[in-house]
Enzyme design. Structure first.
Site, short mmCIF file in Angstrom:
data_model
loop_
_atom_site.label_atom_id
_atom_site.label_comp_id
_atom_site.label_asym_id
_atom_site.label_seq_id
_atom_site.Cartn_x
_atom_site.Cartn_y
_atom_site.Cartn_z
N ALA A 64 0.88 -1.17 0.00
CA ALA A 64 0.00 0.00 0.00
C ALA A 64 0.91 1.22 0.00
CB ALA A 64 -0.86 -0.01 1.25
N GLY A 107 0.60 -4.99 0.58
CA GLY A 107 -0.51 -4.99 -0.37
C GLY A 107 -0.11 -5.56 -1.73
N GLU A 130 4.15 -5.48 7.03
CA GLU A 130 3.35 -4.47 7.76
C GLU A 130 3.73 -4.37 9.23
OE1 GLU A 130 2.15 -6.77 5.66
OE2 GLU A 130 0.54 -5.91 4.40
N1 CO8 Z 1 4.62 3.30 -0.28
C1 CO8 Z 1 5.05 4.49 -0.74
N2 CO8 Z 1 6.25 4.66 -1.29
C2 CO8 Z 1 7.07 3.59 -1.38
C3 CO8 Z 1 6.68 2.32 -0.92
C4 CO8 Z 1 5.37 2.18 -0.35
N3 CO8 Z 1 4.89 1.00 0.07
N4 CO8 Z 1 7.70 1.45 -1.13
C5 CO8 Z 1 8.67 2.15 -1.71
N5 CO8 Z 1 8.31 3.45 -1.86
C6 CO8 Z 1 9.08 4.55 -2.43
C7 CO8 Z 1 10.20 4.98 -1.49
O1 CO8 Z 1 9.70 5.87 -0.51
C8 CO8 Z 1 11.16 5.64 -2.47
O2 CO8 Z 1 10.69 6.92 -2.78
P1 CO8 Z 1 11.65 8.22 -2.58
O3 CO8 Z 1 12.77 7.98 -3.56
O4 CO8 Z 1 10.76 9.36 -2.94
O5 CO8 Z 1 12.11 8.19 -1.17
C9 CO8 Z 1 11.00 4.79 -3.72
O6 CO8 Z 1 9.76 4.10 -3.60
C10 CO8 Z 1 12.10 3.74 -3.88
O7 CO8 Z 1 12.15 2.97 -2.69
P2 CO8 Z 1 13.49 2.70 -1.86
O8 CO8 Z 1 14.45 3.83 -2.05
O9 CO8 Z 1 13.10 2.38 -0.46
O10 CO8 Z 1 14.04 1.41 -2.63
P3 CO8 Z 1 15.00 0.30 -2.03
O11 CO8 Z 1 15.43 -0.54 -3.19
O12 CO8 Z 1 16.05 0.89 -1.17
O13 CO8 Z 1 14.05 -0.60 -1.07
C11 CO8 Z 1 12.03 -1.77 -0.49
C12 CO8 Z 1 12.98 -1.32 -1.62
C13 CO8 Z 1 12.75 -2.77 0.43
C14 CO8 Z 1 10.83 -2.45 -1.15
C15 CO8 Z 1 11.58 -0.54 0.35
O14 CO8 Z 1 11.13 0.46 -0.54
C16 CO8 Z 1 10.46 -0.83 1.32
O15 CO8 Z 1 10.71 -1.42 2.37
N6 CO8 Z 1 9.22 -0.40 0.99
C17 CO8 Z 1 8.08 -0.53 1.87
C18 CO8 Z 1 7.56 -1.97 1.89
C19 CO8 Z 1 6.40 -2.08 2.86
O16 CO8 Z 1 6.52 -1.87 4.04
N7 CO8 Z 1 5.21 -2.47 2.33
C20 CO8 Z 1 4.01 -2.64 3.13
C21 CO8 Z 1 3.20 -1.38 3.11
S1 CO8 Z 1 1.80 -1.45 4.16
C22 CO8 Z 1 0.66 -2.34 3.33
O17 CO8 Z 1 0.90 -2.79 2.24
C23 CO8 Z 1 -0.67 -2.54 4.01
C24 CO8 Z 1 -1.72 -3.07 3.04
C25 CO8 Z 1 -3.08 -2.85 3.65
C26 CO8 Z 1 -4.21 -2.86 2.59
C27 CO8 Z 1 -5.51 -2.38 3.20
C28 CO8 Z 1 -6.47 -1.82 2.12
C29 CO8 Z 1 -7.64 -1.11 2.64
#
Ligand code: CO8
Length: 256
Positions: A64, A107, A130
């Site tokens: 998400a 998500g 999460e």
């Molecule tokens: N949301 C928003 N932006 C994101 C997300 C995300 N989930 N993941 C990555 N990005 C963005 C980063 O902020 C970054 O942007 P910026 O350059 O502007 O800072 C860009 O994407 C690139 O990301 P990274 O620099 O972090 O890339 P890396 O290669 O260093 O790392 C990762 C990749 C490991 C995937 C890392 O980005 C990460 O940990 N992302 C978050 C993963 C996460 O926690 N996902 C779960 C989110 S919560 C969820 O999904 C709940 C679902 C509930 C659904 C309910 C519906 C009603």
């Protein structure tokens, strides 16, 4: 024209590519809304028999959109428009195949699990991180993951937040095939073309019966299967399929 998706048609298959590279395809309201609308369009288009959904080489979807989520309080989440989009995706009647490369997290993993079949590149990573944000899965991650990989691995993934590899996902039953990353979409399209060449009503009812296995006891599921099987006896495509077998030719299905 959608902003967050690219849409292509390959014969009878629609290929939907998530395109928010600046956020690793994080699922914001706009993207989920556009995806739901595209699935609506496909459902009403008899020329399309199956859908492949994919992301980029780096990320299927990293979850998400955390930035958007941060802006929502409890009431905001209760009234979250994304819920209706998730329900739309879950109710999609045609076969949905996820071609996953890179990260499928939170998500993103849940979206892949909305697909009927998951094909993964060797570099794919599936996880429910999460817990690291002080929250938990909210789009099926506790329910669909447990049913796909079993209690122990699902609990480990959800409570540690640690991701598994494509090979681990295949061993656990989450993924049906692992490919070289550059071949993932091609393989998913091949499978989708094969499915799209079958009788559409048989495909639709078979998908519905398979999904029933998730939420019914065996006797009810078998009853549903029997009814669906019987219904197909009234279709012209069944006549055509059997006649084509007897005449040793390829069947021409019409969806009737
Ligand atoms: N949301 C928003 N932006 C994101 C997300 C995300 N989930 N993941 C990555 N990005 C963005 C980063 O902020 C970054 O942007 P910026 O350059 O502007 O800072 C860009 O994407 C690139 O990301 P990274 O620099 O972090 O890339 P890396 O290669 O260093 O790392 C990762 C990749 C490991 C995937 C890392 O980005 C990460 O940990 N992302 C978050 C993963 C996460 O926690 N996902 C779960 C989110 S919560 C969820 O999904 C709940 C679902 C509930 C659904 C309910 C519906 C009603």
């Amino acid at each position: 024209m959608p902003h967050t998706l690219a849409v292509h048609t390959h014969q009878a298959v629609r290929l939907i590519t998530l395109q928010r590279p600046e956020a690793l395809n994080a699922l914001n309201t706009e993207l989920l809304g556009e995806l739901a609308a595209e699935l609506d369009a496909v459902e009403n288009d008899p020329s399309i028999g199956a859908v492949v959904i994919t992301g980029s080489a780096k990320a299927f979807a990293a979850g998400a959109d955390i930035k958007e989520m941060a802006e929502r309080d409890l009431v905001g989440i209760l009234n979250d428009p994304r819920l209706a989009h998730w329900q739309r995706i879950a109710a999609f009647k045609k076969p949905l195949i996820a071609a996953v490369n890179g990260f499928a997290l939170g998500g993103g993993c849940e979206l892949a699990m909305h697909a009927d079949i998951i094909i993964a590149g060797e570099d794919a990573r599936f996880g429910q991180p999460e817990i690291n944000l002080g929250i938990m899965p909210g789009a099926g991650g506790t329910q669909r993951l447990l049913r796909a990989v079993g209690k122990s691995l699902a609990t480990q993934m959800v409570l540690t937040g640690e991701a598994i590899t494509a090979r681990q996902a295949q061993q656990a039953g989450l993924v049906s095939e692992v490919t070289q990353p550059e071949l993932t979409v091609e393989r998913a399209l091949q499978i989708a073309q094969t499915i799209a060449s079958k009788a559409p009503l048989a495909v639709r009812l078979a998908k519905e019966a398979l999904l029933k296995a998730f939420d019914t006891d065996l006797a009810s599921g078998l009853r549903f299967e029997r009814h669906a099987f019987t219904l197909l006896a009234g279709t012209r495509d069944r006549e055509e399929g059997i006649r084509a077998f007897q005449e040793k030719r390829r069947a021409k299905f019409t969806g009737q």
